[in-house]
Design a protein around this motif. Structure first.
Motif, short mmCIF file in Angstrom:
data_model
loop_
_atom_site.label_atom_id
_atom_site.label_comp_id
_atom_site.label_asym_id
_atom_site.label_seq_id
_atom_site.Cartn_x
_atom_site.Cartn_y
_atom_site.Cartn_z
N GLU A 11 -17.09 -20.31 -21.62
CA GLU A 11 -17.05 -21.05 -20.36
C GLU A 11 -15.63 -21.09 -19.80
OE1 GLU A 11 -18.92 -24.66 -21.71
OE2 GLU A 11 -20.84 -24.04 -20.88
N LEU A 12 -14.65 -21.28 -20.66
CA LEU A 12 -13.26 -21.28 -20.22
C LEU A 12 -12.88 -19.92 -19.64
CD1 LEU A 12 -10.51 -22.70 -20.05
CD2 LEU A 12 -10.06 -21.90 -22.38
N GLU A 13 -13.30 -18.85 -20.30
CA GLU A 13 -12.99 -17.51 -19.80
C GLU A 13 -13.71 -17.22 -18.48
OE1 GLU A 13 -13.71 -14.82 -23.07
OE2 GLU A 13 -12.05 -15.68 -24.22
N ALA A 14 -14.90 -17.78 -18.31
CA ALA A 14 -15.62 -17.60 -17.04
C ALA A 14 -14.86 -18.28 -15.90
CB ALA A 14 -17.04 -18.14 -17.14
N VAL A 15 -14.35 -19.48 -16.16
CA VAL A 15 -13.56 -20.17 -15.14
C VAL A 15 -12.29 -19.37 -14.85
CG1 VAL A 15 -12.20 -22.24 -14.63
CG2 VAL A 15 -14.48 -22.47 -15.66
N GLN A 16 -11.63 -18.87 -15.90
CA GLN A 16 -10.41 -18.10 -15.70
C GLN A 16 -10.68 -16.85 -14.87
OE1 GLN A 16 -7.09 -18.94 -16.68
NE2 GLN A 16 -6.84 -17.37 -15.11
N SER A 17 -11.79 -16.17 -15.13
CA SER A 17 -12.14 -14.99 -14.34
C SER A 17 -12.35 -15.35 -12.87
CB SER A 17 -13.40 -14.32 -14.90
OG SER A 17 -13.13 -13.77 -16.16
N ALA A 18 -13.02 -16.47 -12.63
CA ALA A 18 -13.25 -16.91 -11.25
C ALA A 18 -11.93 -17.25 -10.57
CB ALA A 18 -14.19 -18.10 -11.23
N VAL A 19 -11.05 -17.94 -11.31
CA VAL A 19 -9.73 -18.29 -10.74
C VAL A 19 -8.95 -17.02 -10.45
CG1 VAL A 19 -7.50 -19.37 -11.28
CG2 VAL A 19 -9.63 -20.60 -11.74
#
Length: 135
Positions: free
Chosen positions: A79-87
């Protein structure tokens, strides 16, 4: 050198990162079901249960719990990596606005990327929904 290598790592796209989240959610649900099954088996212990059976059930419960903890940690990381990808995609959208773009065009590009970030953050806030455990 290590810092430079980390900066050059390719981040997954938002879609790829979301797929990793979905896979991690699925793994957590499987682990949860396995742990529930070991608890149900332990609830079935009776005076006819042998010491060996008791120990086997306890070992299975411990292993299932450890697997569930690992799956939960994997989900958190995904989930953290998904947010980072979106950012990252949001920042890229902001930084790649053509100089000749109108404010309306720029706003549209940034707004679309911002919606993706908000969706990724909302997903990270929600827990995996595995449904009700089987009886």
């Amino acid at each position: 050198l290590l810092a430079m290598s980390a900066c050059q790592m390719v981040q997954p796209t938002v879609d790829e990162a979301q797929q990793v989240v979905e896979d991690a959610e699925s793994a957590l649900c499987v682990s949860d079901a396995a742990y529930e099954a070991t608890l149900a088996a332990l609830e079935g212990v009776s005076e006819d249960t042998t010491v060996e059976e008791w120990e086997t059930l306890n070992d299975a419960a411990d292993a299932a719990w450890a697997a569930m903890l690992e799956a939960a940690a994997d989900l958190s990381q995904a989930e953290l990596e998904a947010v980072q990808s979106a950012v990252n995609e949001f920042q890229e959208a902001r930084n790649n606005i053509a100089p000749e773009a109108t404010l309306g065009e720029a706003a549209e590009q940034v707004q679309s990327a911002a919606v993706t970030v908000r969706a990724a953050v909302a997903q990270a806030r929600s827990a995996a929904d595995c449904g009700e455990p089987a009886e």
